[in-house]
Design a protein around this motif. Structure first.
Motif, PDB file in Angstrom:
ATOM      1  N   LYS A   1       0.867  -1.190   0.000  1.00 39.26           N
ATOM      2  CA  LYS A   1       0.000   0.000   0.000  1.00 39.26           C
ATOM      3  C   LYS A   1       0.894   1.228   0.000  1.00 39.26           C
ATOM      4  O   LYS A   1       1.734   1.406   0.880  1.00 39.26           O
ATOM      5  N   GLU A   2       0.710   2.054  -1.019  1.00 39.58           N
ATOM      6  CA  GLU A   2       1.490   3.279  -1.177  1.00 39.58           C
ATOM      7  C   GLU A   2       1.248   4.211   0.001  1.00 39.58           C
ATOM      8  O   GLU A   2       0.231   4.099   0.697  1.00 39.58           O
TER       9      GLU A   2
ATOM     10  N   MET B   1      -1.737 -11.156  -4.499  1.00 33.22           N
ATOM     11  CA  MET B   1      -2.696 -10.219  -5.087  1.00 33.22           C
ATOM     12  C   MET B   1      -3.864  -9.990  -4.122  1.00 33.22           C
ATOM     13  O   MET B   1      -4.348  -8.871  -3.951  1.00 33.22           O
ATOM     14  N   ASN B   2      -4.296 -11.073  -3.479  1.00 32.83           N
ATOM     15  CA  ASN B   2      -5.416 -10.994  -2.552  1.00 32.83           C
ATOM     16  C   ASN B   2      -5.051 -10.191  -1.306  1.00 32.83           C
ATOM     17  O   ASN B   2      -5.844  -9.415  -0.782  1.00 32.83           O
ATOM     18  N   LEU B   3      -3.823 -10.390  -0.836  1.00 37.24           N
ATOM     19  CA  LEU B   3      -3.356  -9.641   0.331  1.00 37.24           C
ATOM     20  C   LEU B   3      -3.350  -8.137   0.034  1.00 37.24           C
ATOM     21  O   LEU B   3      -3.889  -7.326   0.805  1.00 37.24           O
ATOM     22  N   GLN B   4      -2.774  -7.790  -1.104  1.00 37.47           N
ATOM     23  CA  GLN B   4      -2.676  -6.371  -1.473  1.00 37.47           C
ATOM     24  C   GLN B   4      -4.066  -5.741  -1.614  1.00 37.47           C
ATOM     25  O   GLN B   4      -4.282  -4.613  -1.185  1.00 37.47           O
TER      26      GLN B   4
ATOM     27  N   HIS C   1      -2.576   3.088  -9.753  1.00 34.47           N
ATOM     28  CA  HIS C   1      -2.384   2.240 -10.940  1.00 34.47           C
ATOM     29  C   HIS C   1      -2.550   0.788 -10.501  1.00 34.47           C
ATOM     30  O   HIS C   1      -2.469   0.488  -9.311  1.00 34.47           O
ATOM     31  N   PRO C   2      -2.771  -0.128 -11.454  1.00 35.83           N
ATOM     32  CA  PRO C   2      -2.945  -1.539 -11.077  1.00 35.83           C
ATOM     33  C   PRO C   2      -1.717  -2.066 -10.330  1.00 35.83           C
ATOM     34  O   PRO C   2      -0.598  -1.586 -10.547  1.00 35.83           O
ATOM     35  N   PHE C   3      -1.930  -3.042  -9.467  1.00 34.49           N
ATOM     36  CA  PHE C   3      -0.853  -3.594  -8.650  1.00 34.49           C
ATOM     37  C   PHE C   3       0.070  -4.473  -9.495  1.00 34.49           C
ATOM     38  O   PHE C   3      -0.358  -5.485 -10.055  1.00 34.49           O
ATOM     39  N   VAL C   4       1.319  -4.087  -9.566  1.00 34.90           N
ATOM     40  CA  VAL C   4       2.359  -4.879 -10.227  1.00 34.90           C
ATOM     41  C   VAL C   4       3.413  -5.184  -9.159  1.00 34.90           C
ATOM     42  O   VAL C   4       4.215  -4.316  -8.800  1.00 34.90           O
TER      43      VAL C   4
END
Lengths: 172, 172
Positions: free
Chosen positions: A38-39, A93-96, A110-113
């Protein structure tokens, strides 16, 4: 206060990342090598303390999972950041996702990379050189992830860990 | 792996410490401002994992306590380190003691003087100037401490947090 949520990969991956960051990442000294979940987000300390149980619940509902790094990639042309690409997997991905829904503000720009930054803010010619060399390399890093960390940012832009959340090990 | 145990004081004290460290501490970028509870010690990762329950037991047996900083002091002439002197109190002294007895190796090389380093490895004349100025200052920092952190050291000498132990909040 500005907070963020990250995963620190094991030492050997951090050491590898730092061997590049030292030369190519001006933010080298502000935070150890990490995967951002998380930013940076602004939150009152008291409000953040209310979200701690939520972070514990998420940690308890997550099982340790593996990550793999096989190559470097880049966000060019959006930015000239070069990174260890973390192969996406459902658990990560689920955690983020859980840090951007429910009680958490969705501050994704932006989408998570999933990635570990190893170079950023390079001059154009330096970027081309570094990425040209690194993209030829095969990497073979694997790690088990069993925790994430909540950090806050100091005035000098560096980050301090506030709390660690170990999967399945938190009292809510 | 090299581990250490520290307390990170609240952000405002870290920011104050960093305002001096930035100029006067060559280790500024390796770790945020901290109170060292246990100096760097070598331990196998698996052995360390066995000690985690011990750290949790210690955290659970400790109540949050206050610390006060009123002035700077120095280790001169042993070293020319200058630090925020943390007024000793029973809880802090007792906490530190527990990391040097029982299952923990006693790796203390000198008596415990609670402090937050703000300057070190200065030239003699610079040391005299900086300490001469700072010793006139009165500080008035207070904080509640409710956690300690286990860190490990990377190859570049910087430190990453492995785990946070919050007083009274750990599952053993």
């Amino acid at each position: 206060m500005k907070y963020g949520i990250v995963i620190f990969p094991p030492k050997y991956i951090q050491d590898e990342a730092n061997s590049y960051r030292k030369r190519y990442d001006p933010k080298y000294s502000l935070i150890p090598p990490h995967i951002t979940l998380k930013e940076a987000f602004d939150m009152d300390e008291k409000e953040m303390d209310k979200l701690i149980p939520e972070l514990k619940r998420i940690a308890n509902a997550t099982n340790p999972f593996s990550i793999e790094i096989r190559k470097v990639s880049t966000f060019f042309p959006v930015t000239n950041t070069i990174y260890f690409k973390v192969e996406p997997n459902d658990e990560l991905m689920n955690l983020q996702k859980q840090f951007h829904e429910g009680k958490f503000e969705n501050n994704m720009s932006h989408p998570f990379v999933p990635h570990i930054t190893i170079a950023q803010n390079l001059r154009d010619d330096e970027y081309s050189d570094v990425f040209g060399t690194l993209k030829m390399n095969q990497f073979n890093f694997e790690a088990t992830i069993d925790r994430f960390q909540l950090l806050y940012q100091l005035e000098n832009q560096s980050w301090t860990v506030y709390e660690t959340f170990v999967f399945g090990k938190e009292i809510v």
